[in-house]
Design a protein around this motif. Structure first.
Motif, PDB file in Angstrom:
ATOM      1  N   ALA A 178      35.641  23.630  45.813  1.00 38.94           N
ATOM      2  CA  ALA A 178      36.047  22.998  47.070  1.00 38.94           C
ATOM      3  C   ALA A 178      37.373  22.248  46.916  1.00 38.94           C
ATOM      4  O   ALA A 178      38.099  22.043  47.883  1.00 38.94           O
ATOM      5  N   ALA A 179      37.698  21.860  45.672  1.00 36.90           N
ATOM      6  CA  ALA A 179      38.935  21.092  45.437  1.00 36.90           C
ATOM      7  C   ALA A 179      40.187  21.979  45.453  1.00 36.90           C
ATOM      8  O   ALA A 179      41.305  21.483  45.547  1.00 36.90           O
ATOM      9  N   ILE A 180      39.996  23.301  45.363  1.00 40.04           N
ATOM     10  CA  ILE A 180      41.163  24.199  45.338  1.00 40.04           C
ATOM     11  C   ILE A 180      41.793  24.239  46.740  1.00 40.04           C
ATOM     12  O   ILE A 180      41.118  24.550  47.711  1.00 40.04           O
ATOM     13  N   GLU A 181      43.075  23.913  46.812  1.00 38.92           N
ATOM     14  CA  GLU A 181      43.750  23.911  48.124  1.00 38.92           C
ATOM     15  C   GLU A 181      44.564  25.163  48.370  1.00 38.92           C
ATOM     16  O   GLU A 181      44.617  25.660  49.492  1.00 38.92           O
ATOM     17  N   THR A 182      45.256  25.659  47.335  1.00 37.94           N
ATOM     18  CA  THR A 182      46.015  26.902  47.493  1.00 37.94           C
ATOM     19  C   THR A 182      45.893  27.750  46.229  1.00 37.94           C
ATOM     20  O   THR A 182      45.709  27.222  45.126  1.00 37.94           O
ATOM     21  N   ILE A 183      45.999  29.069  46.425  1.00 36.65           N
ATOM     22  CA  ILE A 183      46.013  29.992  45.286  1.00 36.65           C
ATOM     23  C   ILE A 183      47.156  30.966  45.531  1.00 36.65           C
ATOM     24  O   ILE A 183      47.133  31.753  46.472  1.00 36.65           O
TER      25      ILE A 183
ATOM     26  N   VAL B 242      42.206  32.425  30.918  1.00 40.93           N
ATOM     27  CA  VAL B 242      42.724  33.790  30.785  1.00 40.93           C
ATOM     28  C   VAL B 242      41.546  34.746  30.852  1.00 40.93           C
ATOM     29  O   VAL B 242      40.532  34.528  30.183  1.00 40.93           O
ATOM     30  N   GLN B 243      41.647  35.775  31.663  1.00 42.42           N
ATOM     31  CA  GLN B 243      40.567  36.749  31.790  1.00 42.42           C
ATOM     32  C   GLN B 243      41.069  38.150  31.435  1.00 42.42           C
ATOM     33  O   GLN B 243      42.244  38.455  31.633  1.00 42.42           O
ATOM     34  N   SER B 244      40.165  38.985  30.941  1.00 43.05           N
ATOM     35  CA  SER B 244      40.530  40.367  30.599  1.00 43.05           C
ATOM     36  C   SER B 244      40.880  41.158  31.851  1.00 43.05           C
ATOM     37  O   SER B 244      40.266  40.956  32.893  1.00 43.05           O
ATOM     38  N   GLY B 245      41.830  42.072  31.706  1.00 44.36           N
ATOM     39  CA  GLY B 245      42.165  43.009  32.777  1.00 44.36           C
ATOM     40  C   GLY B 245      42.856  42.349  33.953  1.00 44.36           C
ATOM     41  O   GLY B 245      43.153  41.145  33.932  1.00 44.36           O
ATOM     42  N   LYS B 246      43.173  43.179  34.962  1.00 40.41           N
ATOM     43  CA  LYS B 246      43.799  42.592  36.154  1.00 40.41           C
ATOM     44  C   LYS B 246      42.993  42.997  37.381  1.00 40.41           C
ATOM     45  O   LYS B 246      43.508  43.121  38.483  1.00 40.41           O
ATOM     46  N   ASP B 247      41.710  43.238  37.174  1.00 37.03           N
ATOM     47  CA  ASP B 247      40.885  43.651  38.309  1.00 37.03           C
ATOM     48  C   ASP B 247      40.173  42.450  38.927  1.00 37.03           C
ATOM     49  O   ASP B 247      40.287  41.321  38.459  1.00 37.03           O
ATOM     50  N   LYS B 248      39.427  42.766  39.957  1.00 32.56           N
ATOM     51  CA  LYS B 248      38.706  41.754  40.717  1.00 32.56           C
ATOM     52  C   LYS B 248      37.712  40.965  39.853  1.00 32.56           C
ATOM     53  O   LYS B 248      37.600  39.747  39.961  1.00 32.56           O
ATOM     54  N   ASP B 249      37.012  41.680  38.962  1.00 27.52           N
ATOM     55  CA  ASP B 249      35.930  41.061  38.189  1.00 27.52           C
ATOM     56  C   ASP B 249      36.383  39.878  37.337  1.00 27.52           C
ATOM     57  O   ASP B 249      35.670  38.885  37.222  1.00 27.52           O
ATOM     58  N   GLY B 250      37.546  40.008  36.729  1.00 29.84           N
ATOM     59  CA  GLY B 250      38.044  38.942  35.862  1.00 29.84           C
ATOM     60  C   GLY B 250      38.205  37.643  36.638  1.00 29.84           C
ATOM     61  O   GLY B 250      37.740  36.583  36.203  1.00 29.84           O
ATOM     62  N   LEU B 251      38.861  37.746  37.788  1.00 31.56           N
ATOM     63  CA  LEU B 251      39.099  36.540  38.587  1.00 31.56           C
ATOM     64  C   LEU B 251      37.778  35.985  39.134  1.00 31.56           C
ATOM     65  O   LEU B 251      37.577  34.772  39.176  1.00 31.56           O
ATOM     66  N   ILE B 252      36.874  36.890  39.482  1.00 29.75           N
ATOM     67  CA  ILE B 252      35.552  36.439  39.950  1.00 29.75           C
ATOM     68  C   ILE B 252      34.857  35.648  38.839  1.00 29.75           C
ATOM     69  O   ILE B 252      34.285  34.592  39.074  1.00 29.75           O
ATOM     70  N   ARG B 253      34.942  36.163  37.599  1.00 30.46           N
ATOM     71  CA  ARG B 253      34.323  35.448  36.467  1.00 30.46           C
ATOM     72  C   ARG B 253      34.872  34.028  36.353  1.00 30.46           C
ATOM     73  O   ARG B 253      34.142  33.079  36.126  1.00 30.46           O
ATOM     74  N   PHE B 254      36.185  33.909  36.546  1.00 28.28           N
ATOM     75  CA  PHE B 254      36.793  32.569  36.468  1.00 28.28           C
ATOM     76  C   PHE B 254      36.232  31.667  37.567  1.00 28.28           C
ATOM     77  O   PHE B 254      35.798  30.547  37.296  1.00 28.28           O
ATOM     78  N   TYR B 255      36.231  32.157  38.797  1.00 25.41           N
ATOM     79  CA  TYR B 255      35.736  31.337  39.912  1.00 25.41           C
ATOM     80  C   TYR B 255      34.272  30.958  39.688  1.00 25.41           C
ATOM     81  O   TYR B 255      33.851  29.841  39.969  1.00 25.41           O
ATOM     82  N   GLN B 256      33.492  31.911  39.169  1.00 29.27           N
ATOM     83  CA  GLN B 256      32.058  31.637  38.983  1.00 29.27           C
ATOM     84  C   GLN B 256      31.792  30.600  37.893  1.00 29.27           C
ATOM     85  O   GLN B 256      30.724  30.016  37.851  1.00 29.27           O
ATOM     86  N   GLY B 257      32.785  30.411  37.026  1.00 23.71           N
ATOM     87  CA  GLY B 257      32.640  29.390  35.982  1.00 23.71           C
ATOM     88  C   GLY B 257      32.913  27.981  36.510  1.00 23.71           C
ATOM     89  O   GLY B 257      32.752  27.008  35.788  1.00 23.71           O
ATOM     90  N   LEU B 258      33.353  27.871  37.767  1.00 29.10           N
ATOM     91  CA  LEU B 258      33.669  26.557  38.332  1.00 29.10           C
ATOM     92  C   LEU B 258      32.466  26.002  39.100  1.00 29.10           C
ATOM     93  O   LEU B 258      31.653  26.759  39.619  1.00 29.10           O
ATOM     94  N   THR B 259      32.392  24.683  39.179  1.00 29.23           N
ATOM     95  CA  THR B 259      31.304  24.063  39.949  1.00 29.23           C
ATOM     96  C   THR B 259      31.666  24.125  41.441  1.00 29.23           C
ATOM     97  O   THR B 259      32.831  24.372  41.788  1.00 29.23           O
ATOM     98  N   GLN B 260      30.695  23.854  42.299  1.00 28.60           N
ATOM     99  CA  GLN B 260      30.941  23.846  43.746  1.00 28.60           C
ATOM    100  C   GLN B 260      32.022  22.818  44.101  1.00 28.60           C
ATOM    101  O   GLN B 260      32.891  23.093  44.932  1.00 28.60           O
ATOM    102  N   THR B 261      31.972  21.666  43.441  1.00 32.98           N
ATOM    103  CA  THR B 261      32.965  20.616  43.713  1.00 32.98           C
ATOM    104  C   THR B 261      34.359  21.107  43.335  1.00 32.98           C
ATOM    105  O   THR B 261      35.330  20.889  44.067  1.00 32.98           O
ATOM    106  N   GLN B 262      34.452  21.775  42.166  1.00 32.99           N
ATOM    107  CA  GLN B 262      35.760  22.283  41.736  1.00 32.99           C
ATOM    108  C   GLN B 262      36.282  23.330  42.717  1.00 32.99           C
ATOM    109  O   GLN B 262      37.454  23.327  43.088  1.00 32.99           O
TER     110      GLN B 262
END
Ligand SMILES: [Zn+2]
Length: 403
Positions: free
Chosen positions: A203-208, A181-201
């Protein structure tokens, strides 16, 4: 079995710990636990064997004994480590610094699944803060112990905390488990989530799956490799946009229609938004009568209905062809809100086509939304965003919460 042995059994303790004696004072049972004096102590920080420094008295609330509140007492030994100094050793019935036994906390966690913090606090005669603490600890522990969650198919959705546009972004997987769960509904929150993932993780995402809001689209395009093949715009949100457009047509038409029909067109707002098969007989009659006079609204509605049939394709090319046919009809309709909505859909058609051929919807995220509504009502709202985030992870994170 004497009462000391009984309480050893109840507390689940064994050598070197033992119950020395029990007292009933007023309405409280006091259980005095001791540690064998000959126990070889090791420093909790480094594990090195140490001599005993001293012992500090501590108490814990345990599950009630019948109708009596029950308190465990123990003088807990402290080690004398040359490197780490005096440190209290761990006890098997409670967490470090915990004020309750593990079994007591487990019971509170069970009740929290059914009741609000306030109700649980009243039920156990605890402060609100104490119950909140147990809840937060449970979530922290659950997150620490969580196995890597399945993130192959993600859904991103905004969820309001309060009226007045306080939002959080909820990221969940196809199993309906909230991952983050991230604060707000802006771009930054979702970016923070993605940045917390490893490169392998990543690459494992198939759909969003998401709505068509630019914030989520841009965050994903920036952070996820090949995002344009993976972003799926959710049918529910596409239809919602078209519903708004139909309603825009209806509102404009209301000002031009004969006065006799104005009221009934005014009252018909939700009839045009529902699926035909969900309309009652009365509503169907109203709609068919209105269709004869509110011609523009009826035409807009027909365009919407046609769009709803365009999700059943397996191949991108045929889906695209069908949508372009729809687009051409919508843009030639001479209905401004429909034309605007159609243009916006055409711009994002790539993501709609992805959703169609990959058969992805935000349905799971919508069911999470529905559950959150119940949680919000039960909690009578959330004072802070942190508390709201904790509650979301507690109820919907699929975490192991108990000790
Ligand atoms: Zn040490």
């Amino acid at each position: 079995m004497d009462e000391a042995s009984l309480y050893e059994h109840i507390l689940g303790i064994s050598k070197p710990w033992f119950v020395e004696h029990i007292e009933l004072i007023k309405d409280t049972v006091h259980v005095y636990v001791c540690c064998d004096n000959n126990l070889k102590l090791s420093c909790p920080a480094c594990g090195k064997q140490c001599s005993r420094y001293d012992a500090k008295p501590r108490t814990w609330r345990h599950l009630d004994t019948c109708q009596f509140q029950t308190i465990v007492h123990c003088d807990v030994p402290r080690t004398d480590c040359p490197e780490h100094g005096a440190l209290q050793i761990d006890v098997p019935w409670a967490q470090k610094k915990g004020r309750f036994t593990l079994m007591f906390e487990n019971l509170v966690i069970d009740w929290l699944k059914e009741l609000s913090i306030n109700a649980v606090a009243r039920r156990f005669n605890l402060s609100w803060n104490a119950v909140d603490r147990i809840m937060r600890d449970a979530v922290e522990r659950g997150l620490r112990l969580r196995k890597e969650p399945d993130i192959k198919h993600l859904s991103v959705d905004e969820v309001s905390r309060k009226k007045g546009h306080r939002y959080v972004t909820v990221i969940s997987n196809q199993q309906g488990q909230v991952i983050n769960v991230q604060s707000g509904k802006d771009k930054d929150g979702l970016i923070r989530f993605y940045q917390g993932l490893t490169q392998t993780q990543l690459a494992a995402i198939e759909t969003i799956s998401m709505d068509m809001s630019p914030a989520y689209i841009h965050a994903t395009l920036e952070q996820i490799p090949d995002a344009k093949k993976k972003i799926c715009f959710d049918k529910f949100h596409v239809i919602q946009d078209l519903n708004k457009a139909v309603d825009g047509v209806r509102k404009t038409e209301m000002t031009n229609i004969a006065i006799d029909h104005r009221k009934s067109l005014h009252l018909s707002k939700y009839i045009w938004m529902r699926n035909e098969k969900n309309l009652t007989e009365t509503h169907q009659q109203i709609k068919s009568q209105l269709s004869k006079v509110a011609i523009k609204t009826a035409r807009a509605w027909a365009i919407l209905q046609y769009a709803k049939t365009l999700w059943g394709y397996s191949y991108a090319k045929s889906a695209e062809k069908a949508w372009m046919k729809w687009y051409s009809w919508a843009t030639k309709s001479r209905l401004t809100p429909m034309k605007t909505a159609a243009k916006s859909i055409k711009e994002k058609l790539w993501g709609i086509i992805n959703a169609i051929v990959k058969n992805r919807t935000n349905a799971m995220a919508e069911s999470i939304n529905a559950k959150l509504k119940i949680i919000k009502v039960r909690a009578k709202g959330f004072r802070s965003e942190t508390r709201y985030k904790t509650a979301i992870m507690f109820y919907l994170g699929g975490l192991t919460l108990k000790h």
